[in-house]
Every structure is written in C-alpha cells, then in structure tokens.
Design a protein around this motif. Sequence first.
Motif, PDB file in Angstrom:
ATOM      1  N   ALA A   1      -2.367   0.273  -4.775  1.00 30.97           N
ATOM      2  CA  ALA A   1      -3.290  -0.364  -5.552  1.00 30.97           C
ATOM      3  C   ALA A   1      -4.062   0.670  -6.529  1.00 30.97           C
ATOM      4  N   ILE A   2      -4.378   1.889  -6.147  1.00 34.21           N
ATOM      5  CA  ILE A   2      -5.011   2.829  -7.197  1.00 34.21           C
ATOM      6  C   ILE A   2      -3.831   3.198  -8.318  1.00 34.21           C
TER       7      ILE A   2
ATOM      8  N   ARG B   1     -12.411   3.131  -0.624  1.00 35.49           N
ATOM      9  CA  ARG B   1     -11.875   2.725   0.482  1.00 35.49           C
ATOM     10  C   ARG B   1     -10.745   3.798   1.165  1.00 35.49           C
ATOM     11  N   ALA B   2     -10.285   4.132   0.264  1.00 34.24           N
ATOM     12  CA  ALA B   2      -9.161   5.766   0.474  1.00 34.24           C
ATOM     13  C   ALA B   2     -10.112   6.717   1.001  1.00 34.24           C
TER      14      ALA B   2
ATOM     15  N   SER C   1     -13.997   1.171  -6.141  1.00 35.40           N
ATOM     16  CA  SER C   1     -13.970   0.720  -4.874  1.00 35.40           C
ATOM     17  C   SER C   1     -12.761   1.139  -4.005  1.00 35.40           C
ATOM     18  N   CYS C   2     -11.551   0.880  -4.774  1.00 36.17           N
ATOM     19  CA  CYS C   2     -10.337   1.313  -4.103  1.00 36.17           C
ATOM     20  C   CYS C   2     -10.331   3.024  -3.569  1.00 36.17           C
ATOM     21  N   TYR C   3     -10.666   3.576  -4.507  1.00 35.33           N
ATOM     22  CA  TYR C   3     -10.900   5.435  -4.105  1.00 35.33           C
ATOM     23  C   TYR C   3     -11.831   5.198  -2.838  1.00 35.33           C
TER      24      TYR C   3
ATOM     25  N   GLY D   1      -4.730  -3.270   2.372  1.00 33.90           N
ATOM     26  CA  GLY D   1      -4.845  -1.984   2.796  1.00 33.90           C
ATOM     27  C   GLY D   1      -3.864  -0.842   1.918  1.00 33.90           C
ATOM     28  N   ARG D   2      -3.022  -1.564   1.037  1.00 31.71           N
ATOM     29  CA  ARG D   2      -2.031  -0.451   0.569  1.00 31.71           C
ATOM     30  C   ARG D   2      -2.775   0.110  -0.775  1.00 31.71           C
ATOM     31  N   HIS D   3      -3.563   1.152  -0.271  1.00 30.65           N
ATOM     32  CA  HIS D   3      -4.631   1.550  -1.141  1.00 30.65           C
ATOM     33  C   HIS D   3      -3.845   2.431  -2.300  1.00 30.65           C
ATOM     34  N   GLU D   4      -2.820   3.179  -1.944  1.00 32.93           N
ATOM     35  CA  GLU D   4      -1.906   4.096  -2.839  1.00 32.93           C
ATOM     36  C   GLU D   4      -1.428   3.359  -3.893  1.00 32.93           C
TER      37      GLU D   4
ATOM     38  N   SER E   1      -4.900  -3.801  -2.736  1.00 31.72           N
ATOM     39  CA  SER E   1      -6.287  -3.147  -1.823  1.00 31.72           C
ATOM     40  C   SER E   1      -6.407  -3.903  -0.707  1.00 31.72           C
TER      41      SER E   1
END
Length: 373
Positions: free
Chosen positions: A219-220, A246-247, A242-244, A214-217, A211
């Motif tokens: 991280a999720i 940010r995405a 929080s990750c959702y 910036g690699r949100h997918e 996260s």
Amino acid sequence: MAVLWQVGARILEALGADEQALRWIDRAMRLEPRQATLHLHATRLCLKRGRLDRAILHWKKVAGEQGKTCLLYWLNRTNQRAFNASRLIQKTGTYSLEEKEKNPAPPVKERKNSPPRFLGLFGILFQRRPDTPPLDEIGVQLLEIGRAEQALAVFRQVLLCHGASPELYLNMGLAASKLGRHEEALEYYQRAQAGGLNNVEIMNNKGYSLSHLGRHEEAIACYELAKEMCPGDATVLSNLASCYHRAQLYQKALSCYGNALRCSSNDTTTLNNYALCLDEVGRHEEALQLYDRALAVDPDNQTILLNKAACLVKLKRYDEAMALCDQILARQPGCPESWGMRGNVLNEMGRISEAVECYNRALGLSCGKFVCR
C-alpha cells in the motif's frame, strides 16, 4: 537451484504463462533474495500482470529510490496510450481513511464516450429511449449514490455488451472496494493496470484496498508513487500518512500528515489522524491542539470528541474527558462507545461501581435514565 527456477520462468514467460513464471521467480528469490537479475525479471513480470505495487518493491531493490524517475517515465507513457484509446472524463469524489473507512466512498472515474449498444435485459429496458444515458454512466451514477451492488451488476453487463476497457475495470474495482470485497477489487485494479491505466486515481484506490487488507508495504508503494505523480494532492498525502501510521513508521507519518495539512488545513480526518499519531508517540498536548482545530470545523464529530477524551485521560484531566462523554450522551443516549469511554474515565478516577454501570450500558445490559453531571 535459483538459476534453474529462473530459466524455467523464462521458458514459461516465452510460452505466455506469466503468472506461473512469476511464481517460479518468487521461488528463486527465496533462495537468492539479493540477486538483482531476479528482481529485474520480477519487475517485468509484475508490470505485465498489472501488479505495479509489487513491481515498485522489486525495482527499489535494484535501482533504489533514485530509480523512480525511470518508472514514472514508463507510467506516463502507458497512461498516454490508455487515454488515447479511451479518455477518462473527470474525478467525482474522494475518500479517506480512519473515520470514513467504515463507509468508504472512493473516487469514481467516468466512462468512455462511445455510442451505446444494448444487449440483454438492460437493452430491453433502455433501447426504446434514445435520450437514456449509456449503461456505464448509469453504473457510475449508482456508485455515486451508494448502490454499489447494483453498480457492479451494471458494469458486468457493460463488460458483456462492449468488452473490457481499463477504466471499466477501475469502476468495477471501486464498486467491489465499496462493498468491502478488497481482494476482488485488487483483481480489477490489476486488470486496469495491465491495460495501461497507471494514474494517480488507480494507485490511490489500490493503496486503499491493500491497506485495508493489512498489506502495508505494498500500500505504501502505491501511495508513494501516487504522491510522486501528484505531490500536492492532500488526499493522497493523508492516505499515505495513515498507512505509515498503521505500519508504525511514526516519523514518516508525522511528516506526511504535516504536508497534507499544508495542502488542506481544515480537513477534519487529517487533523484527527495527525492527532492520533501524536498521541501514540506521547505528544498529548500537541494532539489536543489538533483535536481542537478539528472540532472548530466539526463541533459535534463523535469520533474526534471521543479521541480527545481518551487523550485527556492520559493527561489525567478526567473532568474534561467526562464532560465530552456527557456532551455526546446528551445527544445520543444509547451511544455504546461513549458509555464505554465514560466507564474508562470513571475507572481511572477510582469510581468502580459507576464505571461498571457505564460498561453495562455500553453492552446494553442496563437502561437506566442518563443524567448529565
């Protein structure tokens, strides 16, 4: 061409060149992104390389959400083998995103209970005292008190003295993450996972580093699997939300924040982040209620006060927003964030010259005496 790349990948895998094989499979998938056999091959290679987050993404494209059950069964099997080889003792802390992210303190998993064997400088220091804790325990203690650089040095010495183990790589990843070296942390986490350690703690911490990069997918994917492993863990739920957030997956974020609060109703970080999400989707009044709940727990929290002030500005309640800025400045006259927010409020009120003075104070260009109004 996709078939040729896959055949080449199988040959490389048979030769033990898994990393090169994975690159060739990636090339094949660029040509045939919906080919199920390619995603299955990529899943196997990612699991072998300890890249569970990527494996999950490929697995979903083949089996869908319902395929998680099979993956969880495999993870439980590998975790059992890892614990049989070297049992982790206890969880000693947590971290969360947003306001605590500047100085993250990830959870620390302790080391195996093996008799200490000392070599090199650390051996000279400690071998004369049989009651001295093992080196890996010293590293954990250094990490707990915030001396991450020294902790990482100790863990590297343990690696030289005792060899690699999944939990040692986890601790090295935690130290690197605390130092802000998230790419390095991910490498350690992957080595831990390749050794069979695929539990909630490692997925949670790996999600944090992904996260942050910036690699949100990815991280999720880590957080969602951690949630499946431990559905009632408030920290995992908060971090996933929080990750959702940010995405910009706002509906999922709001639902997840709500679940996190049901597990831990007075967590100020979750309350603050939930309020921020509500604020971003235009539900300002609901956001204010959550800010007030957070401030009832921590009345002097600067981040929450400033976020509430920003929300009040959107509702044109300028006097209340100004009062919050003054509340902070009465305690911390040099706080640049508060001066900046005060400038924003005055600018919205049309008091331009006063706003400029506040901006100057925020930038350190003016040092006049502050008077609360």
